[in-house]
Motif scaffolding. Structure first.
Motif, PDB file in Angstrom:
ATOM      1  N   LYS A  82       0.861  -1.177   0.000  1.00 15.42           N
ATOM      2  CA  LYS A  82       0.000   0.000   0.000  1.00 15.42           C
ATOM      3  C   LYS A  82       0.902   1.234   0.000  1.00 15.42           C
ATOM      4  N   PRO A  83       0.373   2.418  -0.396  1.00 12.64           N
ATOM      5  CA  PRO A  83       1.214   3.623  -0.434  1.00 12.64           C
ATOM      6  C   PRO A  83       1.937   3.923   0.877  1.00 12.64           C
ATOM      7  N   GLY A  84       1.257   3.775   2.002  1.00  8.97           N
ATOM      8  CA  GLY A  84       1.903   4.032   3.289  1.00  8.97           C
ATOM      9  C   GLY A  84       3.053   3.078   3.561  1.00  8.97           C
ATOM     10  N   GLU A  85       2.895   1.826   3.167  1.00 10.98           N
ATOM     11  CA  GLU A  85       3.972   0.850   3.339  1.00 10.98           C
ATOM     12  C   GLU A  85       5.160   1.199   2.444  1.00 10.98           C
ATOM     13  N   ARG A  86       4.879   1.630   1.219  1.00  5.27           N
ATOM     14  CA  ARG A  86       5.967   2.019   0.316  1.00  5.27           C
ATOM     15  C   ARG A  86       6.707   3.232   0.868  1.00  5.27           C
ATOM     16  N   PHE A  87       5.970   4.203   1.418  1.00  6.07           N
ATOM     17  CA  PHE A  87       6.607   5.386   2.000  1.00  6.07           C
ATOM     18  C   PHE A  87       7.528   4.978   3.149  1.00  6.07           C
ATOM     19  N   ARG A  88       7.030   4.157   4.066  1.00  4.20           N
ATOM     20  CA  ARG A  88       7.832   3.731   5.220  1.00  4.20           C
ATOM     21  C   ARG A  88       9.067   2.954   4.762  1.00  4.20           C
ATOM     22  N   TRP A  89       8.921   2.147   3.733  1.00  9.16           N
ATOM     23  CA  TRP A  89      10.051   1.382   3.203  1.00  9.16           C
ATOM     24  C   TRP A  89      11.098   2.324   2.623  1.00  9.16           C
ATOM     25  N   LEU A  90      10.652   3.341   1.892  1.00  8.86           N
ATOM     26  CA  LEU A  90      11.599   4.284   1.290  1.00  8.86           C
ATOM     27  C   LEU A  90      12.335   5.129   2.323  1.00  8.86           C
ATOM     28  N   VAL A  91      11.659   5.541   3.378  1.00  9.33           N
ATOM     29  CA  VAL A  91      12.286   6.445   4.350  1.00  9.33           C
ATOM     30  C   VAL A  91      13.013   5.708   5.480  1.00  9.33           C
ATOM     31  N   ALA A  92      12.988   4.377   5.452  1.00 13.70           N
ATOM     32  CA  ALA A  92      13.718   3.605   6.472  1.00 13.70           C
ATOM     33  C   ALA A  92      15.215   3.900   6.371  1.00 13.70           C
ATOM     34  N   PRO A  93      15.903   3.956   7.507  1.00 13.93           N
ATOM     35  CA  PRO A  93      17.349   4.229   7.480  1.00 13.93           C
ATOM     36  C   PRO A  93      18.101   3.186   6.646  1.00 13.93           C
ATOM     37  N   ARG A  94      19.090   3.663   5.903  1.00 15.17           N
ATOM     38  CA  ARG A  94      19.937   2.777   5.100  1.00 15.17           C
ATOM     39  C   ARG A  94      21.281   3.448   4.888  1.00 15.17           C
ATOM     40  N   SER A  95      22.263   2.675   4.542  1.00  9.80           N
ATOM     41  CA  SER A  95      23.593   3.236   4.304  1.00  9.80           C
ATOM     42  C   SER A  95      23.983   2.994   2.849  1.00  9.80           C
ATOM     43  N   THR A  96      23.166   3.514   1.955  1.00  8.59           N
ATOM     44  CA  THR A  96      23.419   3.405   0.524  1.00  8.59           C
ATOM     45  C   THR A  96      23.639   4.802  -0.047  1.00  8.59           C
ATOM     46  N   ILE A  97      23.864   4.877  -1.329  1.00  8.84           N
ATOM     47  CA  ILE A  97      24.152   6.169  -1.955  1.00  8.84           C
ATOM     48  C   ILE A  97      22.954   7.113  -1.902  1.00  8.84           C
ATOM     49  N   LEU A  98      21.719   6.568  -1.891  1.00  5.10           N
ATOM     50  CA  LEU A  98      20.519   7.393  -1.705  1.00  5.10           C
ATOM     51  C   LEU A  98      19.912   7.078  -0.350  1.00  5.10           C
ATOM     52  N   GLN A  99      19.642   8.135   0.402  1.00  7.07           N
ATOM     53  CA  GLN A  99      19.081   7.993   1.736  1.00  7.07           C
ATOM     54  C   GLN A  99      17.989   9.027   1.931  1.00  7.07           C
ATOM     55  N   ALA A 100      17.018   8.694   2.746  1.00  7.02           N
ATOM     56  CA  ALA A 100      15.988   9.668   3.124  1.00  7.02           C
ATOM     57  C   ALA A 100      16.418  10.369   4.398  1.00  7.02           C
ATOM     58  N   GLY A 101      16.135  11.671   4.447  1.00  7.15           N
ATOM     59  CA  GLY A 101      16.371  12.419   5.674  1.00  7.15           C
ATOM     60  C   GLY A 101      15.235  12.158   6.650  1.00  7.15           C
ATOM     61  N   PRO A 102      15.205  12.893   7.744  1.00  3.53           N
ATOM     62  CA  PRO A 102      14.128  12.737   8.727  1.00  3.53           C
ATOM     63  C   PRO A 102      12.768  13.042   8.095  1.00  3.53           C
ATOM     64  N   VAL A 103      11.737  12.395   8.606  1.00  4.81           N
ATOM     65  CA  VAL A 103      10.372  12.626   8.136  1.00  4.81           C
ATOM     66  C   VAL A 103       9.817  13.863   8.832  1.00  4.81           C
TER      67      VAL A 103
END
Length: 124
Positions: A82-103
Motif C-alpha cells: 500500500k502507499p503508506g507501506e511504500r513510504f515507510r520502506w523508502l524512508v527507512a534508514p539505510r547506508s546506501t548512496i541514496l538515503q531519506a532524511g528525517p520525516v
C-alpha cells in the motif's frame, strides 16, 4: 487541508565521508492516498563531492524511487504494498548512496503542488 509526511532524498556518494546533497523529495498523504517522489540531480554539486560518482547509477536509483512510489510498475515487491507501506520502506534508514532524511509533517490542500513547492525550496 490534509496532513502529509515528507522526507528529503539525499545522495551520499561516499558514505564513509558523510557528505551529501539533496536530490529529491518523497511525499505521502494518507487521507488523499497520494505518494510521489520528485527528483533533481545537480550533477556538478555531486561531482564536487566525488569526482568519480556514478551519475548513471544514481539517476537509475532516483528513477527507482519514483517507480516505487507509483506502485512498482516493474513488478517488484512495491507492487504488493500500500502507499503508506511504500513510504515507510523508502524512508527507512539505510547506508546506501541514496538515503531519506528525517520525516517531517505539514498540511496542504494539493499534495502534488506541495511536492513541487518542496522540491523547488529544498532541492533546486
Amino acid at each position: 487541508m490534509s496532513p502529509y509526511e515528507y522526507a528529503i532524498i539525499r545522495a551520499v556518494p561516499r558514505v564513509e565521508r558523510g557528505e551529501l546533497i539533496n536530490v529529491g523529495v518523497v511525499l505521502y498523504c494518507q487521507r488523499l492516498d497520494f505518494l510521489a517522489a520528485r527528483t533533481h540531480l545537480h550533477e556538478n554539486r555531486l561531482l564536487a563531492l566525488d569526482p568519480h560518482a556514478d551519475l548513471d547509477g544514481i539517476r537509475a536509483a532516483l528513477k527507482s524511487w519514483e517507480t516505487t512510489c507509483a506502485g512498482g510498475a516493474d513488478g517488484g515487491a512495491a507492487r504488493e504494498m500500500k502507499p503508506g507501506e511504500r513510504f515507510r520502506w523508502l524512508v527507512a534508514p539505510r547506508s546506501t548512496i541514496l538515503q531519506a532524511g528525517p520525516v517531517h509533517m505539514g498540511l496542504a490542500v494539493d499534495p502534488c503542488a506541495e511536492l513541487d513547492r518542496l522540491v523547488e525550496l529544498l532541492v533546486r
